[in-house]
Design a protein around this motif. Structure first.
Motif, PDB file in Angstrom:
ATOM      1  N   LEU A   1     -31.738  20.149 -31.949  1.00 31.51           N
ATOM      2  CA  LEU A   1     -30.330  20.381 -31.623  1.00 31.51           C
ATOM      3  C   LEU A   1     -29.439  19.410 -32.383  1.00 31.51           C
ATOM      4  CD1 LEU A   1     -30.422  21.029 -27.759  1.00 31.51           C
ATOM      5  CD2 LEU A   1     -29.950  22.685 -29.567  1.00 31.51           C
ATOM      6  N   LEU A   2     -29.879  18.164 -32.492  1.00 33.86           N
ATOM      7  CA  LEU A   2     -29.108  17.184 -33.253  1.00 33.86           C
ATOM      8  C   LEU A   2     -29.052  17.582 -34.724  1.00 33.86           C
ATOM      9  CD1 LEU A   2     -27.645  14.462 -33.521  1.00 33.86           C
ATOM     10  CD2 LEU A   2     -29.888  13.376 -33.777  1.00 33.86           C
ATOM     11  N   TRP A   3     -30.194  18.043 -35.266  1.00 31.30           N
ATOM     12  CA  TRP A   3     -30.222  18.464 -36.672  1.00 31.30           C
ATOM     13  C   TRP A   3     -29.260  19.615 -36.918  1.00 31.30           C
ATOM     14  CZ3 TRP A   3     -31.357  22.884 -39.458  1.00 31.30           C
ATOM     15  CH2 TRP A   3     -31.570  22.703 -40.832  1.00 31.30           C
TER      16      TRP A   3
ATOM     17  N   ALA B   1     -20.923  10.546 -44.391  1.00 29.75           N
ATOM     18  CA  ALA B   1     -20.193  10.931 -45.593  1.00 29.75           C
ATOM     19  C   ALA B   1     -19.262  12.102 -45.308  1.00 29.75           C
ATOM     20  CB  ALA B   1     -21.169  11.290 -46.716  1.00 29.75           C
ATOM     21  N   TYR B   2     -18.302  12.286 -46.207  1.00 30.89           N
ATOM     22  CA  TYR B   2     -17.367  13.400 -46.123  1.00 30.89           C
ATOM     23  C   TYR B   2     -17.247  14.012 -47.513  1.00 30.89           C
ATOM     24  CZ  TYR B   2     -12.834  15.718 -46.444  1.00 30.89           C
ATOM     25  OH  TYR B   2     -11.841  16.618 -46.702  1.00 30.89           O
ATOM     26  N   SER B   3     -17.367  15.317 -47.582  1.00 36.06           N
ATOM     27  CA  SER B   3     -17.211  16.046 -48.831  1.00 36.06           C
ATOM     28  C   SER B   3     -16.011  16.974 -48.696  1.00 36.06           C
ATOM     29  CB  SER B   3     -18.478  16.861 -49.129  1.00 36.06           C
ATOM     30  OG  SER B   3     -18.323  17.611 -50.314  1.00 36.06           O
ATOM     31  N   GLY B   4     -15.029  16.814 -49.575  1.00 36.23           N
ATOM     32  CA  GLY B   4     -13.790  17.583 -49.477  1.00 36.23           C
ATOM     33  C   GLY B   4     -13.907  18.977 -50.053  1.00 36.23           C
ATOM     34  N   ALA B   5     -13.053  19.882 -49.566  1.00 36.32           N
ATOM     35  CA  ALA B   5     -13.021  21.263 -50.049  1.00 36.32           C
ATOM     36  C   ALA B   5     -11.692  21.886 -49.652  1.00 36.32           C
ATOM     37  CB  ALA B   5     -14.174  22.079 -49.455  1.00 36.32           C
ATOM     38  N   GLN B   6     -11.394  23.052 -50.211  1.00 37.71           N
ATOM     39  CA  GLN B   6     -10.188  23.773 -49.821  1.00 37.71           C
ATOM     40  C   GLN B   6     -10.222  24.111 -48.331  1.00 37.71           C
ATOM     41  OE1 GLN B   6      -7.373  24.651 -51.293  1.00 37.71           O
ATOM     42  NE2 GLN B   6      -7.822  23.891 -53.341  1.00 37.71           N
ATOM     43  N   ASN B   7      -9.086  24.031 -47.676  1.00 41.94           N
ATOM     44  CA  ASN B   7      -8.966  24.330 -46.245  1.00 41.94           C
ATOM     45  C   ASN B   7      -9.837  23.410 -45.393  1.00 41.94           C
ATOM     46  OD1 ASN B   7      -7.096  26.434 -46.551  1.00 41.94           O
ATOM     47  ND2 ASN B   7      -8.723  27.909 -46.946  1.00 41.94           N
ATOM     48  N   GLY B   8     -10.038  22.178 -45.869  1.00 38.97           N
ATOM     49  CA  GLY B   8     -10.780  21.235 -45.047  1.00 38.97           C
ATOM     50  C   GLY B   8     -11.887  20.553 -45.808  1.00 38.97           C
ATOM     51  N   GLY B   9     -12.998  20.354 -45.158  1.00 38.17           N
ATOM     52  CA  GLY B   9     -14.113  19.664 -45.777  1.00 38.17           C
ATOM     53  C   GLY B   9     -15.290  19.678 -44.830  1.00 38.17           C
ATOM     54  N   ARG B  10     -16.265  18.847 -45.124  1.00 35.64           N
ATOM     55  CA  ARG B  10     -17.472  18.813 -44.295  1.00 35.64           C
ATOM     56  C   ARG B  10     -17.880  17.380 -44.039  1.00 35.64           C
ATOM     57  NH1 ARG B  10     -23.321  19.698 -44.672  1.00 35.64           N
ATOM     58  NH2 ARG B  10     -23.277  19.415 -46.927  1.00 35.64           N
ATOM     59  N   LEU B  11     -18.085  17.075 -42.777  1.00 30.76           N
ATOM     60  CA  LEU B  11     -18.570  15.767 -42.365  1.00 30.76           C
ATOM     61  C   LEU B  11     -20.087  15.812 -42.411  1.00 30.76           C
ATOM     62  CD1 LEU B  11     -17.237  13.151 -41.395  1.00 30.76           C
ATOM     63  CD2 LEU B  11     -17.583  13.932 -39.053  1.00 30.76           C
ATOM     64  N   ILE B  12     -20.707  14.838 -43.077  1.00 28.86           N
ATOM     65  CA  ILE B  12     -22.144  14.846 -43.302  1.00 28.86           C
ATOM     66  C   ILE B  12     -22.771  13.651 -42.598  1.00 28.86           C
ATOM     67  CG2 ILE B  12     -23.958  14.738 -45.055  1.00 28.86           C
ATOM     68  CD1 ILE B  12     -21.811  15.902 -47.021  1.00 28.86           C
ATOM     69  N   GLU B  13     -23.730  13.923 -41.693  1.00 33.33           N
ATOM     70  CA  GLU B  13     -24.364  12.848 -40.945  1.00 33.33           C
ATOM     71  C   GLU B  13     -25.882  12.805 -41.143  1.00 33.33           C
ATOM     72  OE1 GLU B  13     -22.849  11.809 -37.131  1.00 33.33           O
ATOM     73  OE2 GLU B  13     -21.279  13.329 -37.208  1.00 33.33           O
ATOM     74  N   THR B  14     -26.442  13.803 -41.817  1.00 34.58           N
ATOM     75  CA  THR B  14     -27.868  13.795 -42.095  1.00 34.58           C
ATOM     76  C   THR B  14     -28.171  12.725 -43.134  1.00 34.58           C
ATOM     77  OG1 THR B  14     -27.923  16.186 -41.703  1.00 34.58           O
ATOM     78  CG2 THR B  14     -29.822  15.205 -42.805  1.00 34.58           C
TER      79      THR B  14
ATOM     80  N   LEU C   1     -17.775  26.190 -28.692  1.00 37.44           N
ATOM     81  CA  LEU C   1     -16.852  25.680 -29.708  1.00 37.44           C
ATOM     82  C   LEU C   1     -17.581  25.157 -30.937  1.00 37.44           C
ATOM     83  CD1 LEU C   1     -13.913  25.047 -30.447  1.00 37.44           C
ATOM     84  CD2 LEU C   1     -14.205  22.810 -29.353  1.00 37.44           C
ATOM     85  N   SER C   2     -18.652  24.399 -30.733  1.00 30.07           N
ATOM     86  CA  SER C   2     -19.404  23.841 -31.846  1.00 30.07           C
ATOM     87  C   SER C   2     -20.786  23.431 -31.354  1.00 30.07           C
ATOM     88  CB  SER C   2     -18.691  22.626 -32.443  1.00 30.07           C
ATOM     89  OG  SER C   2     -18.778  21.503 -31.575  1.00 30.07           O
ATOM     90  N   MET C   3     -21.676  23.168 -32.288  1.00 29.62           N
ATOM     91  CA  MET C   3     -23.011  22.695 -31.925  1.00 29.62           C
ATOM     92  C   MET C   3     -22.948  21.310 -31.286  1.00 29.62           C
ATOM     93  SD  MET C   3     -25.551  24.736 -32.235  1.00 29.62           S
ATOM     94  CE  MET C   3     -26.845  23.495 -32.060  1.00 29.62           C
ATOM     95  N   TRP C   4     -21.965  20.495 -31.655  1.00 27.00           N
ATOM     96  CA  TRP C   4     -21.819  19.182 -31.025  1.00 27.00           C
ATOM     97  C   TRP C   4     -21.474  19.329 -29.554  1.00 27.00           C
ATOM     98  CZ3 TRP C   4     -23.964  15.156 -32.962  1.00 27.00           C
ATOM     99  CH2 TRP C   4     -24.067  14.986 -34.344  1.00 27.00           C
TER     100      TRP C   4
END
Length: 271
Positions: A78-80, A222-235, A12-15
């Protein structure tokens, strides 16, 4: 009794893959949750939450495992990759982080932040979207707003908005008038700092889209917004970049007092 967890899908995801692999290696090394927790410096329940995908490990946890297992940089890498990859469950994780944050810095150039919206304003945007169940979507957004204000002054919000948010009439004039009045009331709360970037400020980096920086205990995400969702940033490096971007947008904004005045000017047009 043995702990029974819902099965994770490592595809499902890397997490999910990381959580799956954490449990795989612990069991391969014949370690209990308590023993693994001692290696990582956390409680038994925290290890269980890592392996179930309910919590996310940090660099020091992965470094400790790599050292104990003799796996080089495996778990750290793997975390990266988990942090860099698209997470289809990012929305749910963002809500969880919002509930844990003690400071939320948010910028938006198109819409008033959810926590500062009236229900009527929120409903207008729900109807403008394409959810399968409008009522369920509305209930979810109202619950997110409530979770913010239920915490009182335990969480602060620094909101920076582009003037275009005020100029865009959402719903009908009655809805927008009530929203602007509500925005002024929110700006008077001790836990809310509201500033407006006026049109006359010219070009600024906020045109790239909305963003949030959330301060948790011991780290920021952090969170960066975009069309159809966005991206959660943890680095950490990318989070710092978003934090600097928020500050650069804020440098173009009016003071809190000046921001109240510009909101009042728009409110007068609905009198």
């Amino acid at each position: 009794m043995p702990i029974v967890r819902d099965p994770l899908n490592p595809k499902l995801s890397m997490w999910h893959f990381l959580a799956f692999y954490l449990r795989f290696w612990r069991e391969k090394m014949d370690l209990s949750l308590t023993q693994c927790g001692e290696i990582m410096g956390v409680q038994r329940g925290t290890v269980s939450n890592f392996e179930a995908g309910r919590r996310r490990p940090q660099e020091d946890h992965m470094r400790a495992l790599d050292k104990h297992y003799g796996t080089g940089w495996l778990f750290q890498l793997l975390l990266w990759f988990a942090r860099m990859a698209h997470d289809p469950d990012w929305g749910r994780q963002l809500v969880k982080y919002e509930q844990e944050a003690h400071l939320i810095k948010t910028y938006h150039g198109q819409v008033i932040p959810l926590a500062l919206q009236t229900d009527e304003y929120t409903w207008s945007y729900v109807q403008a979207g394409t959810p399968k169940d409008f009522e369920a979507e509305m209930a979810e957004r109202v619950a997110r707003k409530k979770s913010f204000f239920d915490r009182g002054t335990d969480v602060e919000m620094w909101a920076t908005l582009d003037e275009s948010v005020l100029a865009r009439e959402v719903g009908d004039p009655t809805v927008m008038k009530a929203q602007l009045e509500h925005l002024l009331a929110m700006a008077d709360l001790p836990q809310v700092s509201l500033r407006i970037v006026p049109f006359k400020s010219g070009a600024h980096v906020g045109v790239d889209g909305p963003l949030q920086v959330l301060s948790l205990d011991g780290r920021d995400i952090a969170y960066s917004g975009a069309q159809n969702g966005g991206r959660l940033i943890e680095t950490p490096g990318e989070v710092r970049e978003l934090s600097v971007m928020f500050d650069r947008i804020g440098a173009k904004a009016l003071s809190e007092a000046g921001s109240r005045e510009i909101i009042k000017r728009y409110l007068e047009s609905f009198q």
